[in-house]
Design an enzyme around this catalytic site. Structure first.
Site: not given
Length: 317
Positions: A225-227
């Site tokens: 995913n990753t922010t």
């Protein structure tokens, strides 16, 4: 809170996206260069040129940071950014050429929209050419175009997220801003009230318990995913101090995203310092965390539903 990262002197932002394929990229451009640091906390990162930001390494300044969707494929967008900066003469003069320093990080948005369309060299170049000092457009734009949150119980219960920015100016002249594309396994809460703003929907107007969902094993089936985020200030910092600011800024993610820094996230924060104001690194890091938390909330509240996922405004305030 008004303002965006472009209110920090010397910081420009340009964005490009494909609203049908639901992917895009955001370029933070610093024509005069900036001291930079980075801190990667998630366990599924996709990054480029982050090693050069280590205090022991040669390069002292970067000229842009590229944030993109498309998973690892999206790292190609940084090449387009480099090409544009080379045309402008921005970069490290190595005698026979100018080499722009463009660290990059990507998020996984292939599960929303089209998995066959990813940010590429052309999209990165377009975003770089669009970079300017004006207000940052938020929501379903740039690297946040295909972002989503609340996926620990599967995409069918997730919600749309996007890109957000925030800014604060201090009496001593210090200016601190943040920009973030929020694409997390976890849910997003308002740090002031504890209210869940976006997460895994229960189908009855509420949200599922993420601990229960994770205990059921669903989260382990998720892709990455990753922010990804950038915090910037006009402070005078060394590379070591910029790396410390990036580390402290992650607290802004921890205050708003539950859970965060998981095995399914590649959470990465870059810190930029343009060098005009003498101030303490602790103040810069503390404000960077606050601005990043505010930017996360704005990313969720400013987006529109897309790809079959509802937004914060669709579910109801």
């Amino acid at each position: 809170m008004e303002g965006s990262i472009t209110d920090v002197p010397g910081i420009q932002v340009g964005q490009a996206e494909d609203p049908e394929a639901l992917t895009g990229c955001t370029v933070i451009r610093i024509p005069s260069g900036a001291v930079a640091g980075v801190d990667v906390r998630g366990s599924a990162p996709g990054t480029r040129e982050t090693d050069l930001l280590h205090p022991l390494n040669l390069v002292e300044q970067v000229h842009a940071v590229c944030l993109a969707g498309g998973s690892a494929y999206g790292l190609e967008a940084a090449t387009g950014v480099m090409q544009v900066l080379e045309e402008m003469g921005e970069g490290l003069d190595v005698g026979v050429a100018v080499v722009p320093s463009v660290p990059a990080a990507v998020l996984f948005d292939l599960a929303l929209g089209s998995a066959e369309v990813r940010p590429d060299c052309a999209m990165g170049a377009e975003a770089a050419r669009r970079a300017g000092p004006g207000p940052v457009k938020e929501g379903n734009v740039g690297a946040g175009c295909g972002a989503s949150v609340g996926k620990f119980c599967g995409m069918e219960r997730a919600m749309k997220s996007g890109l957000g920015s925030a800014f604060r100016h201090m009496d001593n002249g210090l200016a601190v801003g943040a920009l973030v594309a929020v694409n997390a396994v976890g849910e997003v809460r308002d740090p002031r009230t504890g209210e869940t703003l976006a997460g895994a929907r229960d189908g009855q107007g509420g949200f599922l318990d993420y601990i229960g969902c994770m205990g059921g094993g669903k989260a382990g089936e998720l892709s990455t995913n990753t922010t990804i985020a950038v915090v910037a200030s006009n402070a005078k910092l060394t590379k070591s101090q910029a790396n410390k600011v990036a580390q402290m800024a992650h607290d802004g993610l921890a205050r708003t995203i539950y859970p965060v820094h998981t095995m399914n996230d590649g959470d990465t924060v870059f810190a930029l310092a343009t060098g005009q104001v003498e101030t303490g690194v602790d103040l810069v890091g503390t404000l960077s965390a606050e601005m990043l938390a505010e930017a996360v909330v704005r990313a969720v509240k400013s987006c529109d539903g897309a790809g079959g996922l509802p937004s914060y405004s669709d579910v109801g305030e």
